[in-house]
Design a protein around this motif. Sequence first.
Motif, PDB file in Angstrom:
ATOM      1  N   HIS A  41     -10.703  50.580  25.179  1.00 48.47           N
ATOM      2  CA  HIS A  41     -12.087  49.711  26.351  1.00 48.47           C
ATOM      3  C   HIS A  41     -13.120  49.589  26.437  1.00 48.47           C
ATOM      4  O   HIS A  41     -14.092  48.841  26.523  1.00 48.47           O
TER       5      HIS A  41
ATOM      6  N   ALA B 125     -15.528  48.762  24.000  1.00 52.69           N
ATOM      7  CA  ALA B 125     -15.867  47.259  23.701  1.00 52.69           C
ATOM      8  C   ALA B 125     -16.620  46.853  24.994  1.00 52.69           C
ATOM      9  O   ALA B 125     -17.516  45.917  24.863  1.00 52.69           O
TER      10      ALA B 125
ATOM     11  N   ILE C  17     -16.053  40.168  28.733  1.00 51.12           N
ATOM     12  CA  ILE C  17     -15.304  41.228  27.811  1.00 51.12           C
ATOM     13  C   ILE C  17     -16.025  42.364  28.903  1.00 51.12           C
ATOM     14  O   ILE C  17     -15.321  43.041  29.398  1.00 51.12           O
TER      15      ILE C  17
ATOM     16  N   GLN D  13     -12.455  44.406  30.979  1.00 49.96           N
ATOM     17  CA  GLN D  13     -11.811  45.360  30.160  1.00 49.96           C
ATOM     18  C   GLN D  13     -12.424  46.653  31.169  1.00 49.96           C
ATOM     19  O   GLN D  13     -11.803  47.660  31.363  1.00 49.96           O
TER      20      GLN D  13
ATOM     21  N   THR E 263     -14.385  41.525  16.973  1.00 49.01           N
ATOM     22  CA  THR E 263     -13.088  40.571  16.272  1.00 49.01           C
ATOM     23  C   THR E 263     -12.428  41.944  15.946  1.00 49.01           C
ATOM     24  O   THR E 263     -11.262  41.717  15.913  1.00 49.01           O
TER      25      THR E 263
ATOM     26  N   HIS F 260     -10.538  43.679  18.968  1.00 52.85           N
ATOM     27  CA  HIS F 260      -9.682  43.043  19.380  1.00 52.85           C
ATOM     28  C   HIS F 260      -8.128  42.757  18.837  1.00 52.85           C
ATOM     29  O   HIS F 260      -7.705  42.842  19.805  1.00 52.85           O
TER      30      HIS F 260
ATOM     31  N   GLN G 262      -7.284  38.446  24.490  1.00 50.66           N
ATOM     32  CA  GLN G 262      -7.562  38.725  23.418  1.00 50.66           C
ATOM     33  C   GLN G 262      -7.049  37.765  22.407  1.00 50.66           C
ATOM     34  O   GLN G 262      -8.350  38.193  21.536  1.00 50.66           O
TER      35      GLN G 262
ATOM     36  N   GLU H 176      -9.496  35.180  22.313  1.00 47.18           N
ATOM     37  CA  GLU H 176     -11.091  35.618  22.711  1.00 47.18           C
ATOM     38  C   GLU H 176     -11.790  35.579  20.727  1.00 47.18           C
ATOM     39  O   GLU H 176     -12.216  35.509  20.396  1.00 47.18           O
ATOM     40  N   ILE H 177     -10.636  36.029  19.929  1.00 46.27           N
ATOM     41  CA  ILE H 177     -10.659  37.054  18.464  1.00 46.27           C
ATOM     42  C   ILE H 177     -10.702  35.348  18.115  1.00 46.27           C
ATOM     43  O   ILE H 177     -12.181  35.241  17.209  1.00 46.27           O
TER      44      ILE H 177
END
Length: 212
Positions: free
Chosen positions: A55, A58, A81, A85, A163, A166, A196, A199-200
Amino acid sequence: MTGRRLLLAGSAAIGAVAAVLIALTVLAPSSSADVDPPGEGSADVGFARDMAVHHQQAVEMSFLVRDRTDDEAVRLLAYDIINTQANQRGMMLGWLETWGVPKSTSEPMRWMDGADGGEGTAGAHGHGAGAAAMPGMATDEELDELRAAEGRDAEVLYLRLMTEHHRGGVQMAEAAVERAGGDEITNLAAGMVRAQGSEIQLMADMLAERGA
């Protein structure tokens, strides 16, 4: 509604869902409250340690892109994010403190040994020891490339790196759902898989909008 507005609405909705998942995880009673806390060698401890590191990267990448683009959709995604996160990371570090175990380890990903038929995820991905052994982690070179990029180039690179990040996070979270013994990690990891995964798909749409 324009494509940009749809992306903004989608990102905001994902952020709201993630916030709810965090709240539910914190407030939900744990069925393991009356048993001994997880210890060294458990999937609960291993996942909390490793995902806290995962995290952190990210969040770092999201701060980088936030300062390198004026695009509303990308900045909103990055903010979501960062917020989600960073909060989850704080929760996991708090649990490690409560459980009385160290917050770091010299052998990351050992709790996933044997997953997907490999000698641990680290060996399966060939990244060597340390944080880079975790699936989806960007390399130092990729982070340097993101620091040097601006505008659309920064947006596209960030979306591609995030991407993959995740996807690696989902892989770890799915393993934690199967292996963890306590409700804290099981519930949080299941929420990560859902959020996630959404979000992808959002990032795939954003990349397509940018012709990438």
